[in-house]
Motif scaffolding. Structure first.
Motif, PDB file in Angstrom:
ATOM      1  N   HIS A 138     -27.741 -51.166  -4.775  1.00  0.00           N
ATOM      2  CA  HIS A 138     -27.325 -50.938  -3.389  1.00  0.00           C
ATOM      3  C   HIS A 138     -26.295 -49.802  -3.265  1.00  0.00           C
ATOM      4  CE1 HIS A 138     -29.582 -54.338  -2.047  1.00  0.00           C
ATOM      5  NE2 HIS A 138     -28.874 -55.211  -2.746  1.00  0.00           N
ATOM      6  N   ILE A 139     -25.932 -49.190  -4.385  1.00  0.00           N
ATOM      7  CA  ILE A 139     -24.903 -48.142  -4.332  1.00  0.00           C
ATOM      8  C   ILE A 139     -25.283 -47.054  -3.341  1.00  0.00           C
ATOM      9  CG2 ILE A 139     -23.814 -46.270  -5.645  1.00  0.00           C
ATOM     10  CD1 ILE A 139     -23.836 -48.100  -8.076  1.00  0.00           C
ATOM     11  N   LEU A 140     -26.523 -46.576  -3.410  1.00  0.00           N
ATOM     12  CA  LEU A 140     -26.945 -45.483  -2.551  1.00  0.00           C
ATOM     13  C   LEU A 140     -27.186 -45.923  -1.110  1.00  0.00           C
ATOM     14  CD1 LEU A 140     -29.269 -43.451  -4.947  1.00  0.00           C
ATOM     15  CD2 LEU A 140     -26.821 -43.188  -4.489  1.00  0.00           C
ATOM     16  N   ASP A 141     -27.158 -47.229  -0.864  1.00  0.00           N
ATOM     17  CA  ASP A 141     -27.226 -47.703   0.523  1.00  0.00           C
ATOM     18  C   ASP A 141     -25.916 -47.434   1.255  1.00  0.00           C
ATOM     19  OD1 ASP A 141     -29.757 -48.656   0.020  1.00  0.00           O
ATOM     20  OD2 ASP A 141     -29.118 -50.724  -0.306  1.00  0.00           O
ATOM     21  N   TYR A 142     -24.834 -47.376   0.484  1.00  0.00           N
ATOM     22  CA  TYR A 142     -23.516 -47.232   1.091  1.00  0.00           C
ATOM     23  C   TYR A 142     -22.811 -45.918   0.739  1.00  0.00           C
ATOM     24  CZ  TYR A 142     -23.946 -52.225   2.067  1.00  0.00           C
ATOM     25  OH  TYR A 142     -24.369 -53.451   2.526  1.00  0.00           O
ATOM     26  N   MET A 143     -23.280 -45.221  -0.271  1.00  0.00           N
ATOM     27  CA  MET A 143     -22.568 -44.035  -0.724  1.00  0.00           C
ATOM     28  C   MET A 143     -23.486 -42.842  -0.908  1.00  0.00           C
ATOM     29  SD  MET A 143     -19.895 -45.693  -3.468  1.00  0.00           S
ATOM     30  CE  MET A 143     -20.408 -47.401  -3.642  1.00  0.00           C
ATOM     31  N   VAL A 144     -22.993 -41.685  -0.519  1.00  0.00           N
ATOM     32  CA  VAL A 144     -23.656 -40.415  -0.806  1.00  0.00           C
ATOM     33  C   VAL A 144     -22.753 -39.667  -1.776  1.00  0.00           C
ATOM     34  CG1 VAL A 144     -24.486 -38.229   0.112  1.00  0.00           C
ATOM     35  CG2 VAL A 144     -24.793 -40.331   1.432  1.00  0.00           C
ATOM     36  N   VAL A 145     -23.299 -39.338  -2.932  1.00  0.00           N
ATOM     37  CA  VAL A 145     -22.501 -38.737  -3.996  1.00  0.00           C
ATOM     38  C   VAL A 145     -22.808 -37.253  -4.082  1.00  0.00           C
ATOM     39  CG1 VAL A 145     -21.899 -38.851  -6.445  1.00  0.00           C
ATOM     40  CG2 VAL A 145     -22.594 -40.931  -5.229  1.00  0.00           C
ATOM     41  N   GLY A 146     -21.751 -36.434  -4.087  1.00  0.00           N
ATOM     42  CA  GLY A 146     -21.902 -34.990  -4.169  1.00  0.00           C
ATOM     43  C   GLY A 146     -21.503 -34.462  -5.528  1.00  0.00           C
ATOM     44  N   ASP A 147     -21.282 -33.162  -5.593  1.00  0.00           N
ATOM     45  CA  ASP A 147     -20.946 -32.502  -6.850  1.00  0.00           C
ATOM     46  C   ASP A 147     -19.575 -32.923  -7.356  1.00  0.00           C
ATOM     47  OD1 ASP A 147     -23.333 -31.149  -6.750  1.00  0.00           O
ATOM     48  OD2 ASP A 147     -22.489 -29.377  -5.794  1.00  0.00           O
ATOM     49  N   ALA A 148     -19.409 -32.870  -8.672  1.00  0.00           N
ATOM     50  CA  ALA A 148     -18.115 -33.142  -9.292  1.00  0.00           C
ATOM     51  C   ALA A 148     -17.295 -31.860  -9.347  1.00  0.00           C
ATOM     52  CB  ALA A 148     -18.303 -33.712 -10.696  1.00  0.00           C
ATOM     53  N   ASP A 149     -15.990 -31.997  -9.147  1.00  0.00           N
ATOM     54  CA  ASP A 149     -15.071 -30.858  -9.169  1.00  0.00           C
ATOM     55  C   ASP A 149     -13.880 -31.218 -10.036  1.00  0.00           C
ATOM     56  OD1 ASP A 149     -13.415 -28.722  -8.776  1.00  0.00           O
ATOM     57  OD2 ASP A 149     -13.144 -29.020  -6.623  1.00  0.00           O
ATOM     58  N   ASP A 150     -13.822 -30.605 -11.220  1.00  0.00           N
ATOM     59  CA  ASP A 150     -12.755 -30.922 -12.166  1.00  0.00           C
ATOM     60  C   ASP A 150     -11.406 -30.400 -11.695  1.00  0.00           C
ATOM     61  OD1 ASP A 150     -11.819 -32.096 -14.495  1.00  0.00           O
ATOM     62  OD2 ASP A 150     -11.999 -30.256 -15.651  1.00  0.00           O
ATOM     63  N   GLY A 151     -11.403 -29.655 -10.586  1.00  0.00           N
ATOM     64  CA  GLY A 151     -10.156 -29.110 -10.061  1.00  0.00           C
ATOM     65  C   GLY A 151      -9.435 -30.040  -9.112  1.00  0.00           C
ATOM     66  N   CYS A 152      -9.828 -31.295  -9.093  1.00  0.00           N
ATOM     67  CA  CYS A 152      -9.183 -32.293  -8.239  1.00  0.00           C
ATOM     68  C   CYS A 152      -7.683 -32.346  -8.573  1.00  0.00           C
ATOM     69  CB  CYS A 152      -9.832 -33.646  -8.494  1.00  0.00           C
ATOM     70  SG  CYS A 152      -9.445 -34.904  -7.293  1.00  0.00           S
ATOM     71  N   VAL A 153      -6.838 -32.182  -7.567  1.00  0.00           N
ATOM     72  CA  VAL A 153      -5.392 -32.033  -7.800  1.00  0.00           C
ATOM     73  C   VAL A 153      -4.671 -33.355  -7.547  1.00  0.00           C
ATOM     74  CG1 VAL A 153      -3.301 -30.810  -7.116  1.00  0.00           C
ATOM     75  CG2 VAL A 153      -5.505 -29.609  -7.143  1.00  0.00           C
ATOM     76  N   PRO A 154      -3.967 -33.882  -8.543  1.00  0.00           N
ATOM     77  CA  PRO A 154      -3.222 -35.135  -8.349  1.00  0.00           C
ATOM     78  C   PRO A 154      -1.918 -34.896  -7.598  1.00  0.00           C
ATOM     79  CG  PRO A 154      -2.910 -34.340 -10.587  1.00  0.00           C
ATOM     80  CD  PRO A 154      -3.886 -33.394  -9.938  1.00  0.00           C
ATOM     81  N   LEU A 155      -1.398 -35.973  -7.056  1.00  0.00           N
ATOM     82  CA  LEU A 155      -0.119 -35.955  -6.359  1.00  0.00           C
ATOM     83  C   LEU A 155       1.002 -35.975  -7.401  1.00  0.00           C
ATOM     84  CD1 LEU A 155       1.219 -36.276  -3.490  1.00  0.00           C
ATOM     85  CD2 LEU A 155       1.159 -38.745  -3.922  1.00  0.00           C
ATOM     86  N   ARG A 156       1.925 -35.032  -7.301  1.00  0.00           N
ATOM     87  CA  ARG A 156       3.025 -34.964  -8.274  1.00  0.00           C
ATOM     88  C   ARG A 156       4.090 -36.001  -7.900  1.00  0.00           C
ATOM     89  NH1 ARG A 156       3.850 -31.207 -11.970  1.00  0.00           N
ATOM     90  NH2 ARG A 156       2.254 -29.912 -10.960  1.00  0.00           N
TER      91      ARG A 156
END
Length: 256
Positions: A138-156
């Motif tokens: 059921h994952i795809l019933d509720y979620m649309v998954v896009g490309d991965a981006d390794d540049g995701c910036v964490p909160l300092r």
């Protein structure tokens, strides 16, 4: 050409377009007013568990999952306003929701609840769970998954700045080290009877403040010795025994 013939042609074209859309497999684009921040979604969780009946949609990135065994059975999604844990039933959640992938979560029909100060989303709860896990089918019933981006910036954040309100946020802390009494230990303890690794808790300090770090027995680096030096680490803020803790994500621990 007669009016009736024109009408029939228009009707035929309209039906064809509807059928084409139905067969395309695309998920409908959400209405603009249905898309809200994760912080807004979290504000909807007023009890231990409740159904989400409104057409609420959130978008964010997967900042923690089980790709290295660090967070089994769930993902944490952060959109910059807040983070939320989504419970998922799959042997390898990362195969469906890769780390750093963009996710659009359609919440209607799911359940939301609070685990301490953290907010979790999942399927209708059974027994005493806040929510159940969303089955992989059921994952795809509720979620649309896009490309991965390794540049995701964490909160300092510094250790002193991390509060209960940061539950499930993606953060980076610098200038920390393992507390002296845990130096030389592995990330996880072993069960003295079976020899299997156990879920464990370690502690890091900046010299003034100390926070626990929760470590899954399934993480691929369970046997590694804790870093003996000062380091920076990327983690999600977790809840352990009602208090804030950290959970390393993607094994991002770098010597300073």
């Amino acid at each position: 050409m007669s009016i009736m013939r024109v009408f029939v042609q228009i009707l035929y074209i309209s039906i064809s377009l509807v059928l084409l859309g139905a067969c395309s497999g695309d998920v409908a684009t959400p209405q603009a007013d249905a898309v809200v921040s994760i912080a807004h979604l979290c504000s909807m969780a007023r009890g231990s568990s409740q159904p989400i009946k409104d057409d609420v949609v959130v978008r964010g990135r997967v900042v923690a999952n089980d790709c290295l065994g660090e967070l089994p059975g769930a993902v944490i999604i952060d959109d910059g306003s807040a983070g939320i844990k989504v419970m998922v039933e799959a042997e390898r959640v990362t195969d469906y929701l890769p780390l750093y992938s963009s996710v659009t979560l359609y919440c209607s029909g799911l359940y939301i609840g609070r685990q301490g100060r953290g907010v979790v989303v999942g399927a209708r709860p059974t027994a005493d769970f806040v929510v159940d896990r969303i089955d992989k089918k059921h994952i795809l019933d509720y979620m649309v998954v896009g490309d991965a981006d390794d540049g995701c910036v964490p909160l300092r954040r510094t250790l002193a700045e991390i509060k209960l309100g940061d539950a499930y946020r993606y953060v980076v802390v610098e200038g920390v080290s393992v507390v002296e009494e845990e130096q030389g230990l592995a990330w996880c303890d072993r069960d003295p009877l079976t020899g299997f690794y156990q879920n464990s808790v370690r502690h890091i300090t900046d010299g003034t403040n100390t926070l626990p770090v929760v470590v899954s027995k399934e993480c691929v680096y369970a046997q590694e010795v804790l870093p003996p030096h000062t380091f920076r680490c990327e983690a999600v803020v977790d809840i352990y025994e009602g208090e804030i803790a950290l959970r390393i994500t993607n094994h991002r621990v770098e010597q300073l």
